[in-house]
Design a protein around this motif. Structure first.
Motif, PDB file in Angstrom:
ATOM      1  N   ASP A  56      -1.530  -0.480 -16.411  1.00 26.09           N
ATOM      2  CA  ASP A  56      -1.536  -1.565 -15.431  1.00 26.09           C
ATOM      3  C   ASP A  56      -1.066  -1.052 -14.071  1.00 26.09           C
ATOM      4  O   ASP A  56       0.057  -0.602 -13.923  1.00 26.09           O
ATOM      5  CB  ASP A  56      -0.622  -2.694 -15.930  1.00 26.09           C
ATOM      6  N   MET A  82       0.823  -1.223   0.000  1.00 23.61           N
ATOM      7  CA  MET A  82       0.000   0.000   0.000  1.00 23.61           C
ATOM      8  C   MET A  82       0.852   1.267   0.000  1.00 23.61           C
ATOM      9  O   MET A  82       0.453   2.286  -0.535  1.00 23.61           O
ATOM     10  CB  MET A  82      -0.919  -0.027   1.230  1.00 23.61           C
ATOM     11  N   GLY A 102      -0.777  -2.861 -11.436  1.00 26.09           N
ATOM     12  CA  GLY A 102      -0.078  -3.875 -10.648  1.00 26.09           C
ATOM     13  C   GLY A 102      -0.678  -3.976  -9.263  1.00 26.09           C
ATOM     14  O   GLY A 102      -1.897  -3.947  -9.095  1.00 26.09           O
ATOM     15  N   ASP A 103       0.177  -4.033  -8.248  1.00 27.19           N
ATOM     16  CA  ASP A 103      -0.367  -4.221  -6.893  1.00 27.19           C
ATOM     17  C   ASP A 103      -0.810  -2.912  -6.242  1.00 27.19           C
ATOM     18  O   ASP A 103      -1.135  -2.869  -5.065  1.00 27.19           O
ATOM     19  CB  ASP A 103       0.626  -4.982  -6.008  1.00 27.19           C
ATOM     20  N   LEU A 104      -0.838  -1.824  -7.040  1.00 26.89           N
ATOM     21  CA  LEU A 104      -1.379  -0.582  -6.493  1.00 26.89           C
ATOM     22  C   LEU A 104      -2.907  -0.558  -6.545  1.00 26.89           C
ATOM     23  O   LEU A 104      -3.544   0.311  -5.955  1.00 26.89           O
ATOM     24  CB  LEU A 104      -0.850   0.628  -7.266  1.00 26.89           C
ATOM     25  N   ALA A 105      -3.498  -1.490  -7.298  1.00 26.38           N
ATOM     26  CA  ALA A 105      -4.954  -1.479  -7.463  1.00 26.38           C
ATOM     27  C   ALA A 105      -5.663  -1.676  -6.128  1.00 26.38           C
ATOM     28  O   ALA A 105      -5.178  -2.389  -5.251  1.00 26.38           O
ATOM     29  CB  ALA A 105      -5.368  -2.570  -8.444  1.00 26.38           C
ATOM     30  N   GLU A 131      -9.021   0.758 -10.138  1.00 24.39           N
ATOM     31  CA  GLU A 131      -8.778  -0.436 -10.930  1.00 24.39           C
ATOM     32  C   GLU A 131      -8.207  -0.082 -12.297  1.00 24.39           C
ATOM     33  O   GLU A 131      -8.351   1.043 -12.767  1.00 24.39           O
ATOM     34  CB  GLU A 131     -10.084  -1.243 -11.098  1.00 24.39           C
TER      35      GLU A 131
END
Ligand code: SF4
Ligand code: ZN
Length: 713
Positions: free
Chosen positions: A263, A1, A265-268, A274
């Protein structure tokens, strides 16, 4: 996060720096007493006002707001606090945009965007939003790699009836691709700077203030309102920097999901932030995230068919064919038949000459649009309800324009849509499909016949339509509050104004002007458990104010206990609630012993010392405000209009346009009820005076009856 929160904080810090600098510069240049305001709003700087209760009116008020931004930005590495920092960015964007207007500047004159959206436009969006006619609000931001992609997405939203706002270079991209833009097309370019996003944020925020009766300063209630009731979302295009990310966090805090086209990535953050890298899926994904349901299209045409085109204007030079009562006989009529054998279901026919396939000159032709309907539950009263919808449905057709009704109308088809293959037959298909779609509960069969032969049109008009119109008019004239056994509620606006309920009677239509007693009655038939429910007219407690036990009971239930006592005809004693989308507002002018009535379109000052917007901001949100009341235009000329305070005789001032619009009906009422000739000549307007003394002098000169009436309060 932490990657995401870092990005948000870096963006917010940048915005705080920019805002602080801009505020200091402005104060240095103009002084702390210089006024600051957006045009035509009663809500100051709406984000700051709604979130904190602070009424910013001058530059000197702003440093404290910058301090609020700083206090919202804690730099804690969790998403919750980071979203608050997003709100700080929203505040900063609002300040930066408001500063553009300082000194009476017109910053959006040549910008390509429209900037701040005035209150009256937001009010006018109330009804289409509650009916689902506008199913959602899209915020499109940034610059797409391929302009065709963003244009296709905007066109798709337009086709689905959404209101789309554009921020950034996508404005030029969408314009270049030929998308029809403007408020009339539900595609609104706001501005090129990213801070222009504030102009859609304040739409959502003012919806909460206008319709939701939100108390200024109640931030949690504000966030809940926008999340629950404003169906908005954000699509970004291209790479976005910290400022955009932090603005996006602000959107998420308001409950609006953000869909980016790279994209993450894991920030979504599922449901809130999204990715959708395939532009072909952007629309579907956005609608799904906000749970926006778009009604399936009832008709397929060679051009678009969408509510977004309702306001489209076709100029003579762009017009291929015109059916216009100024030049030819025209008529449109919906008639119910008693036997199923009389109606050939879904048949569309043209009797008379066809519209020429090519022409260098504008073609003008006569036209009769005749619609036969049959249905077991159909009632003669619903003929006019269906007939009036022809106007909207024809206007939904891209490149078609319809104005007027009955035997006085104009229909235009544009050259572009004619070339695209749009023909008169399609108008028939639209009628068949839409009548079955919207009135399927009462209509089982529909047949449409167009006449284009002059003699046939004239004969139909004289022998069939005119007698029918006359008998309907007689029926309408006989429809008084006394002559019926039932009134109706309308609670459509509760999706925005949760404690609002209109009581619709034959003589008092809904305050939006769109729901008459006949409409409400038809709505009950169409949707048994729908927004309009009957109120038996029983238990009259007071005839003067129009107070009924049944009305009180039903309204109490419909408003979940929020409103217990309501009168039908009083402005002062328990007046009806107002949601916010009223056509007009009526307010007391004590020194004239009368009332001022002002319509939404009038932007100037009134003799109450307040504009429409300021008057309107004091009522609405489903609250009763004695002395102020929203109402429809039609109601003004009714004998029941504020009858408890003496009726329309009390009207001392109206904007000229409104006065002219209601003159013939109001004068008739005044003659019948008070024996006054040309009453509207006694009513002051802005071309005569807007100040108290000027109005009073005029009223005295004319001998206005209000001056001699009992004190209004
Ligand atoms: Fe809203 Fe009243 Fe109009 Fe119904 S009649 S749509 S509740 S304003
Ligand atoms: Zn409303």
């Amino acid at each position: 996060m932490s990657g995401l929160t870092d990005l948000i904080y870096s963006g917010t810090d940048a915005v705080i720096g920019l805002t602080e600098g801009a505020v200091n510069d402005a104060i240095a240049a103009h002084g702390a007493d210089e006024p600051i305001a957006f045009p035509d709003t009663a809500y100051f700087l709406p984000t700051i006002y709604a979130a904190t209760g602070v009424k910013v009116t001058k530059l000197g008020d702003l440093p404290a707001c910058v301090d609020v931004m700083k206090s919202l930005t804690t730099h804690e590495p969790e998403i919750g606090p980071a979203l608050n920092a997003g709100l700080a960015t929203a505040v900063g964007a609002e300040i930066i945009e408001a500063l553009k207007y300082v000194g009476g500047a017109n910053p959006y004159e040549n910008e390509g965007g429209i900037g701040f959206v005035p209150d009256p436009i937001i009010r006018s969006l109330g009804v289409p939003l509650v009916t689902g006619d506008i199913p959602g609000v899209a915020v499109v931001l940034g610059k797409a790699d391929d302009p065709a992609d963003v244009a296709a997405i905007v066109r798709d939203y337009q086709d689905k009836g959404l209101l789309t706002t554009l921020v950034g270079d996508c404005i030029d991209q969408v314009a270049e691709q030929g998308v029809k833009m403007g408020l009339d097309y539900r595609v609104i370019p706001l501005g090129h700077d990213v801070t222009a996003v504030t102009h859609v944020v304040t739409i959502a925020i003012r919806a909460a203030l206008i319709f939701g009766a939100l108390e200024a300063g109640n931030l949690p209630a504000l966030l809940e309102y926008t999340k629950e009731r404003v169906p908005a979302f954000v699509n970004t295009f291209g790479t976005i920097g910290g400022v955009e990310v932090s603005a996006g966090a602000g959107a998420i805090a308001l409950g609006f999901p953000v869909i980016v086209d790279f994209d993450l990535g894991d920030l979504a953050v599922p449901g809130a932030l999204e990715s959708e890298t395939d532009h072909a899926n952007t629309v579907a994904k956005s609608l799904a995230l906000r749970n926006i349901k778009v009604k399936a299209k009832a008709v397929q045409l060679p051009v678009s068919f969408a509510a977004a085109f309702e306001g489209e204007i076709i100029r003579k030079k762009d017009c291929y064919v015109e059916f216009d009562s100024d030049h030819n006989p025209t008529v449109e009529l919906v008639t119910m038949y008693d036997s199923p054998d009389d109606v050939e279901d879904r048949k569309v026919e043209i009797i008379g000459p066809a519209v020429p396939e090519t022409s260098d000159e504008l073609i003008r032709m006569p036209l009769a649009t005749t619609v036969k309907v049959y249905g077991e539950k159909m009632q003669p009263d619903f003929e006019s309800v269906i007939e009036r919808k022809i106007h909207s449905w024809f206007n939904y057709i891209e490149g078609a324009m319809h104005t007027g009704q009955r035997n006085l109308f104009r229909i235009r088809i544009s050259k572009a849509s004619w070339e695209a293959g749009l023909r008169l037959e399609h108008f028939g298909e639209v009628l068949v499909s839409m009548i079955l779609e919207e009135f399927g509960q009462v209509v089982d069969k529909v047949q449409v016949t167009f006449y284009t032969d002059r003699d046939l049109v004239q004969k139909f008009l004289d022998e069939v339509a005119m007698p029918r119109y006359r008998s309907r008019d007689d029926r309408l004239a006989s429809l008084t509050d006394e002559s019926v056994d039932e009134f109706y509620t309308c609670v459509l606006c509760q999706s925005f104004a949760p404690s609002h309920c209109c009581v619709v009677t034959p003589e008092r239509l809904g305050l939006c002007g769109a729901v008459s007693w006949l409409d409400a009655k038809a709505t009950k038939q169409l949707q048994d458990a729908g927004p309009s429910q009957p109120i038996p007219k029983e238990g009259c407690l007071d005839e003067r104010t129009g107070r009924y036990t049944t009305v009180n009971e039903v309204v109490k239930e419909a408003t979940h206990g929020a409103v217990e006592n309501v009168t039908l005809y009083s402005l002062i004693e328990d007046p009806m609630t107002s949601c916010g989308c009223f056509e007009c507002i009526c307010g007391i002018m004590p020194e004239a012993n009368g009332v001022v009535v002002v319509n939404r379109e009038y932007a100037g000052m009134t003799p109450t010392g307040m504009t429409f917007g300021e008057l309107a901001s004091m009522t609405g949100g489903g609250v009763q405000t004695p002395g102020f009341m929203g109402h429809g235009r039609q109601f003004i000329s009714s004998k029941k209009f504020i009858a408890a305070e003496g009726g329309p005789e009390r009207i001392v001032w109206m904007p000229k346009e409104l006065k002219d619009d209601v003159a013939s009906r109001l004068n008739k009422t005044a003659k019948e009820a008070y024996g006054i000739d040309n009453f509207t000549d006694m009513i002051c307007d802005e071309t005569i005076a807007t100040d108290s003394e000027g109005v009073l002098a005029f009223l005295e000169e004319k001998g206005h009856p209000a001056l001699a009436m009992d004190p209004i309060m």
